[in-house]
Write a protein that holds these residues in place. Structure first.
Motif, short mmCIF file in Angstrom:
data_model
loop_
_atom_site.label_atom_id
_atom_site.label_comp_id
_atom_site.label_asym_id
_atom_site.label_seq_id
_atom_site.Cartn_x
_atom_site.Cartn_y
_atom_site.Cartn_z
N LYS A 257 60.66 104.66 9.66
CA LYS A 257 61.93 104.71 8.95
C LYS A 257 61.79 104.48 7.46
O LYS A 257 62.60 104.97 6.65
N TYR A 258 60.73 103.74 7.05
CA TYR A 258 60.60 103.37 5.65
C TYR A 258 59.28 103.79 5.01
O TYR A 258 59.19 103.83 3.78
N VAL B 5 59.69 104.95 -0.75
CA VAL B 5 60.59 105.36 -1.84
C VAL B 5 61.36 104.18 -2.40
O VAL B 5 62.03 104.30 -3.42
N SER B 6 61.29 103.03 -1.74
CA SER B 6 61.94 101.82 -2.25
C SER B 6 61.16 100.60 -1.74
O SER B 6 60.87 100.50 -0.55
N GLU B 7 60.81 99.70 -2.65
CA GLU B 7 60.01 98.55 -2.27
C GLU B 7 60.76 97.56 -1.39
O GLU B 7 60.18 96.89 -0.54
N ASP B 8 62.06 97.48 -1.56
CA ASP B 8 62.85 96.51 -0.80
C ASP B 8 63.43 97.10 0.49
O ASP B 8 64.24 96.47 1.15
N ARG B 9 62.98 98.31 0.84
CA ARG B 9 63.43 98.98 2.07
C ARG B 9 64.94 99.19 2.10
O ARG B 9 65.55 99.19 3.16
#
Length: 454
Positions: A298-299, A320-324
């Motif tokens: 998913k991430y 695509v995003s460090e903080d999920r």
């Protein structure tokens, strides 16, 4: 009047005529025309056409004519073809003009074809197809009916579509005719992949199985996962099968024996996609020809080296995003050079040699688009209502096609793209067959197909 006297008179008149003003010259000509008979007027008409209308395409060297024609747009050139047979012949022979026009429309160019008239015909075919796309008239629809329960898994190859269903069966369809070629009894299918001899299925019963089309017999069984198997891929040359599961792992199996060679850990969500692909670029971590395994949840997208060795360690994890805060959609494109995945932020394209993000294509405000296929020229995208074609050179949507209320799937396996070569550029031959397939709530399969050029 004698010839000598006439020439003297003509010289005298010419000197006088040249000394007149433009108005006086016009009045003189009007007077002389009024005095002329039919023979003189016909002579005047014939010479005026030669003096005033110079056919530069006929008079100039061919190379110079071609250079001048390059400055005109193709539609103007088509109009110019109607001027005369000579113009049509010269313009049609300007191969570079028509090749460039085809390229600008997103058409593939085979430089080995040196027939100039061929490229003019290709351009005419190209503008017709692009008009159909612009007018949303390039496709048609069809349905495959035969399953008695939900269709979870789809896989397409070479004009054949495989469907795996909750009715404990898998079917192989000829898309062009809509006929079912094979139907075999299986387990519940969450993922399918096939070739001429065999079918490999991943199941909600936590196993993977290999089946023989001709007999329907199960030829191999792969046990070991503790969750549903959502994605499978294999390579006969390596004798390797890979599977992604809801147990957060990827398993590497010996395809011929069913022995588990390795379990790859590190994912913290369902592994919804695995892709086994040969690398085409060189980096510190891999060389062209190396086999690479991509696994996605998913991430994250994880990249693994793969081969005949048993052990392998993750080379890289892409997010695509460090903080999920942003999740990846369950579709993944990898051609050995680029990795492409979609999210709510848009389409992300990574360079596989450096793992750097090359670009992020933002979706239009009105749409949250999911990835189906990605090429050099076009991308195939979709949302809940439409199928879209994007020109990747401009990042603009150039066509759309309405979709019915298809079955939604968090795993992304209940819909897929068909023929993919046209995404690298249409060529007048590859815009045929299946474009998109999805399973429907009534257990049928909805097909979107290229319409004939007409």
């Amino acid at each position: 009047m004698e010839r000598k006297d006439f020439e003297a008179w003509l010289d005298n008149i010419s000197v006088t005529f040249l000394s007149l003003t433009d108005l006086q010259k016009n009045e003189t000509l009007d007077h002389l025309i009024g005095l002329s008979g039919a023979v003189q007027l016909r002579h005047l008409s014939n010479n005026l056409e030669t003096l005033l209308k110079r056919d530069f395409l006929k008079l100039l060297p061919l190379e110079l004519s071609f250079y001048l024609l390059k400055w005109l747009d193709p539609q103007t050139l088509l109009t110019c073809c109607l001027v005369s047979k000579q113009w049509n012949k010269v313009i049609s022979a300007c191969m570079e003009v028509w090749q460039t026009a085809c390229k600008n429309l997103g058409w593939q160019i085979d430089d080995s074809v040196q027939d100039a008239l061929h490229w003019k015909k290709v351009y005419l075919k190209a503008i017709l197809r692009m008009k159909q796309l612009k007018d949303h008239e390039a496709f048609e629809t069809s349905s495959l009916i035969g399953h008695s329960a939900r269709v979870y898994a789809l896989y397409y190859k070479d004009g054949l579509l495989c469907t795996g269903s909750d009715d404990l069966s898998a079917k192989l369809w000829d898309v062009s005719t809509g006929q079912c070629i094979y139907g075999i009894q299986t387990h519940t299918c969450a993922a399918v992949k096939f070739d001429e001899q065999k079918l490999v299925t991943g199941s909600f019963d936590n196993t993977v199985a290999c089946w023989e089309w001709s007999s329907g017999a199960k030829t191999q069984y792969f046990r070991g996962h503790t969750g549903a198997v959502f994605s499978v891929d294999y390579n006969d040359e390596l004798d390797i099968l890979v599977s992604g599961s809801a147990d957060f792992t990827v398993k590497v199996w010996a395809l011929s024996t069913g022995v588990c060679l390795n379990t790859l850990t590190g994912h913290t969500e369902w592994v919804t996609k695995v892709v086994l692909q040969k690398c085409e670029v060189k980096s510190v971590m891999h060389s062209p020809g190396d086999y690479i395994l991509l696994s996605a949840d998913k991430y994250e997208i994880k990249i693994w080296p793969i081969g005949r060795e048993i052990n392998c360690k993750c080379l890289k994890t892409l997010t695509v995003s460090e903080d999920r805060s942003i999740s990846l959609q369950p579709r993944l494109h990898f051609d050995g050079k680029y990795i492409v995945c979609s999210s709510a932020l848009g389409l992300y394209q990574w360079d596989f040699a450096s793992y750097d993000i090359l670009r992020v294509i933002k979706p239009p405000e009105f749409a949250s688009l999911s990835l189906l296929g990605f090429g050099d020229i076009f991308a195939l995208l979709f949302d809940n209502h439409y199928l879209y074609i994007m020109d990747l050179r401009t990042e603009k949507l150039i066509s759309r096609w309405p979709l019915p209320e298809y079955r939604k799937s968090k795993r992304g396996s209940s819909f897929l793209a068909g023929e993919m070569s046209w995404l690298n550029g249409l060529d007048g031959q590859n815009d045929v067959g299946l474009v998109f397939a999805t399973s429907m709530p009534d257990h049928s399969i909805h097909l979107v197909l290229w319409k004939e050029h007409g």
